[in-house]
Design an enzyme around this catalytic site. Structure first.
Site, PDB file in Angstrom:
ATOM      1  N   TRP A 101       0.841  -1.208   0.000  1.00 18.63           N
ATOM      2  CA  TRP A 101       0.000   0.000   0.000  1.00 18.63           C
ATOM      3  C   TRP A 101       0.865   1.243   0.000  1.00 18.63           C
ATOM      4  O   TRP A 101       0.566   2.221  -0.702  1.00 18.63           O
ATOM      5  CB  TRP A 101      -0.959  -0.001   1.195  1.00 18.63           C
ATOM      6  CG  TRP A 101      -1.923  -1.143   1.159  1.00 18.63           C
ATOM      7  CD1 TRP A 101      -2.021  -2.174   2.050  1.00 18.63           C
ATOM      8  CD2 TRP A 101      -2.931  -1.405   0.160  1.00 18.63           C
ATOM      9  NE1 TRP A 101      -3.016  -3.039   1.671  1.00 18.63           N
ATOM     10  CE2 TRP A 101      -3.587  -2.603   0.528  1.00 18.63           C
ATOM     11  CE3 TRP A 101      -3.331  -0.740  -0.993  1.00 18.63           C
ATOM     12  CZ2 TRP A 101      -4.631  -3.143  -0.228  1.00 18.63           C
ATOM     13  CZ3 TRP A 101      -4.371  -1.287  -1.755  1.00 18.63           C
ATOM     14  CH2 TRP A 101      -5.006  -2.464  -1.366  1.00 18.63           C
ATOM     15  N   ASP A 168      -1.304   6.675   6.414  1.00 17.99           N
ATOM     16  CA  ASP A 168      -2.349   5.716   6.063  1.00 17.99           C
ATOM     17  C   ASP A 168      -2.510   4.768   7.255  1.00 17.99           C
ATOM     18  O   ASP A 168      -1.659   3.931   7.515  1.00 17.99           O
ATOM     19  CB  ASP A 168      -1.923   4.943   4.801  1.00 17.99           C
ATOM     20  CG  ASP A 168      -2.927   3.853   4.408  1.00 17.99           C
ATOM     21  OD1 ASP A 168      -3.948   3.692   5.101  1.00 17.99           O
ATOM     22  OD2 ASP A 168      -2.666   3.169   3.393  1.00 17.99           O
ATOM     23  N   LYS A 192     -11.645  -1.883   7.476  1.00 17.37           N
ATOM     24  CA  LYS A 192     -10.738  -2.755   8.210  1.00 17.37           C
ATOM     25  C   LYS A 192     -11.095  -2.764   9.705  1.00 17.37           C
ATOM     26  O   LYS A 192     -11.150  -3.811  10.317  1.00 17.37           O
ATOM     27  CB  LYS A 192      -9.279  -2.309   8.041  1.00 17.37           C
ATOM     28  CG  LYS A 192      -8.831  -2.145   6.591  1.00 17.37           C
ATOM     29  CD  LYS A 192      -8.542  -3.468   5.920  1.00 17.37           C
ATOM     30  CE  LYS A 192      -8.402  -3.395   4.404  1.00 17.37           C
ATOM     31  NZ  LYS A 192      -7.505  -2.405   3.861  1.00 17.37           N
TER      32      LYS A 192
HETATM   33  C1  PLP Z   1      -6.958  -1.983   2.501  1.00 15.10           C
HETATM   34  C2  PLP Z   1      -5.915  -0.934   2.540  1.00 15.10           C
HETATM   35  C3  PLP Z   1      -5.847   0.091   1.575  1.00 15.10           C
HETATM   36  C4  PLP Z   1      -6.786   0.155   0.389  1.00 15.10           C
HETATM   37  O1  PLP Z   1      -8.040   0.508   0.821  1.00 15.10           O
HETATM   38  P1  PLP Z   1      -9.247   0.742  -0.199  1.00 15.10           P
HETATM   39  O2  PLP Z   1     -10.285   1.293   0.712  1.00 15.10           O
HETATM   40  O3  PLP Z   1      -9.596  -0.584  -0.788  1.00 15.10           O
HETATM   41  O4  PLP Z   1      -8.818   1.718  -1.235  1.00 15.10           O
HETATM   42  C5  PLP Z   1      -4.872   1.042   1.715  1.00 15.10           C
HETATM   43  N1  PLP Z   1      -3.998   1.017   2.738  1.00 15.10           N
HETATM   44  C6  PLP Z   1      -4.023   0.049   3.680  1.00 15.10           C
HETATM   45  C7  PLP Z   1      -3.029   0.070   4.781  1.00 15.10           C
HETATM   46  C8  PLP Z   1      -4.993  -0.950   3.605  1.00 15.10           C
HETATM   47  O5  PLP Z   1      -5.028  -1.914   4.541  1.00 15.10           O
END
Ligand code: PLP
Length: 358
Positions: A101, A168, A192
């Site tokens: 990511w 993030d 998540k």
């Molecule tokens: C799942 C995830 C993403 C992507 O998320 P989306 O909502 O599918 O765009 C980005 N960063 C991390 C750390 C993730 O776990």
């Protein structure tokens, strides 16, 4: 039978949250209408988003100059929206490449300005969190990924930084207390650790806004959502409501300190078994192990048993344990809502499997 949901995302939600969400979808507060049918401009949703914002600020301990925004497009949209809003084309942003990511965030940022990658663990298949890099004073921000969902590593400490952190936090959002002050921007896809897919929380500090020269279309300008309280256009009404239910649940269960206590206990039970059990082994540096996504594989000697173990987990009502293709083996995602009893069920099965096959 209620399954044990170890999925990485969309992921497990607290049982009382699901129950309440079901009621709201059928008949919201006895109104004879579903929440899914109500105007986002009506008093019901106004109350929901106001409570969600206030509760987010309270739970995270956000100072007054931070805004809570509810966007859509997933964390992946923030990979470009953050540099688009924060970085001029002649400025430089620093990134740490700690996983898939993070790597995607780096790729997107390059469209908007200069990117310097301070450290990367890519050559070692992201088995650890890069540390000990020097953060230049003249970069606009430092972008981090607090938890690497795919590889099962987590930042247990954030570096002292002379520039604002942009982070993030999708897969460990609200899983532990974090001092917000070093962060200029935090973003997290809800699916998540907070709610259903469909909304992304963005927490942005006032002084981060309005420093880029480029023209920003309204829908990708954070200031639009600040000004309109996330209601410039129709927001993801139901995901925001379910996120509010989770925020209430977090508060009721001891806030972020309570979440951290639960998460540490659950992860310790599982990692202890991985280290003890002769059939399994961890895949990451021990000091960087994630409390959210626990990755493990079979010892080489027992590699042929992988499919069989996975089958047994399924027979015991455990879902989502197959590891990501870039790591293989198994991944147990044990987010906030995962009960200790589900983790214990997995550990018991691992121990029993080793007795029979070891
Ligand atoms: C799942 C995830 C993403 C992507 O998320 P989306 O909502 O599918 O765009 C980005 N960063 C991390 C750390 C993730 O776990």
């Amino acid at each position: 039978m209620k399954k044990h949901n170890f999925s990485a995302g969309p992921a497990i939600l607290p049982a009382p949250v699901l129950k309440e969400a079901g009621k709201a979808a059928a008949n919201y507060q006895g109104m004879g209408l579903s929440l899914l049918e109500l105007s986002h401009r009506g008093p019901e949703f106004t109350a929901i988003i106001e409570e969600a914002n206030a509760l987010m600020k309270e739970i995270m301990g956000l100072p007054d100059d931070y805004h809570v925004l509810w966007l859509s497009g997933g964390a992946s949209t923030q990979f470009f929206m953050a540099p688009m809003n924060l970085l001029n084309s002649d400025e430089t942003a620093a990134y740490v490449d700690s996983g898939t990511w993070a790597n995607k965030a780096i790729k997107e940022a390059k469209s908007f300005g200069n990117v310097t990658v301070l450290a990367s663990s890519k050559e070692q298949n992201y088995t650890f969190i890069p540390k000990g890099y020097k953060i230049p004073k003249d970069v606009k921000y430092l972008h981090l990924t607090s938890n690497n969902t795919i590889f099962g590593t987590q930042m247990h400490k954030f570096p002292k930084s002379p520039v604002p952190l942009v982070c993030d936090m999708s897969s460990d959002f609200l899983s532990r207390p974090v001092d917000p002050k070093p962060f200029g921007l935090i973003y997290a896809g809800a699916q998540k650790n907070l709610g259903p897919a469909g909304t992304t929380v963005v927490i942005v500090r006032e002084d981060m806004l309005g420093t880029v020269q480029r023209h920003l279309p309204s829908m990708v300008d954070y200031r639009t959502f600040v000004k309109e309280n996330s209601l410039y256009n129709t927001p993801p009404v139901f995901p925001i409501y379910v996120s509010l239910l989770t925020l209430r649940w977090i508060k009721k269960n001891g806030g972020l300190k309570g979440m951290q206590r639960r998460n540490k206990t659950k992860a310790a039970i599982l990692y202890q078994e991985i280290d003890r059990n002769p059939l399994f082994k961890g895949t990451t540096a021990v000091e960087d192990r994630s409390l959210m996504n626990v990755c493990f594989v079979m010892e080489e000697k027992y590699a042929a048993l992988e499919k069989e173990f996975l089958k047994e987990t399924e027979a015991h009502g455990m879902v989502g344990l197959k590891g990501h293709r870039s790591v293989g083996g198994f991944r147990a995602s044990i987010y906030n809502a995962m009960p200790k009893s589900s983790v214990q069920a997995l550990v018991d099965l691992m121990a029993d499997f080793a007795k029979r096959k070891g």
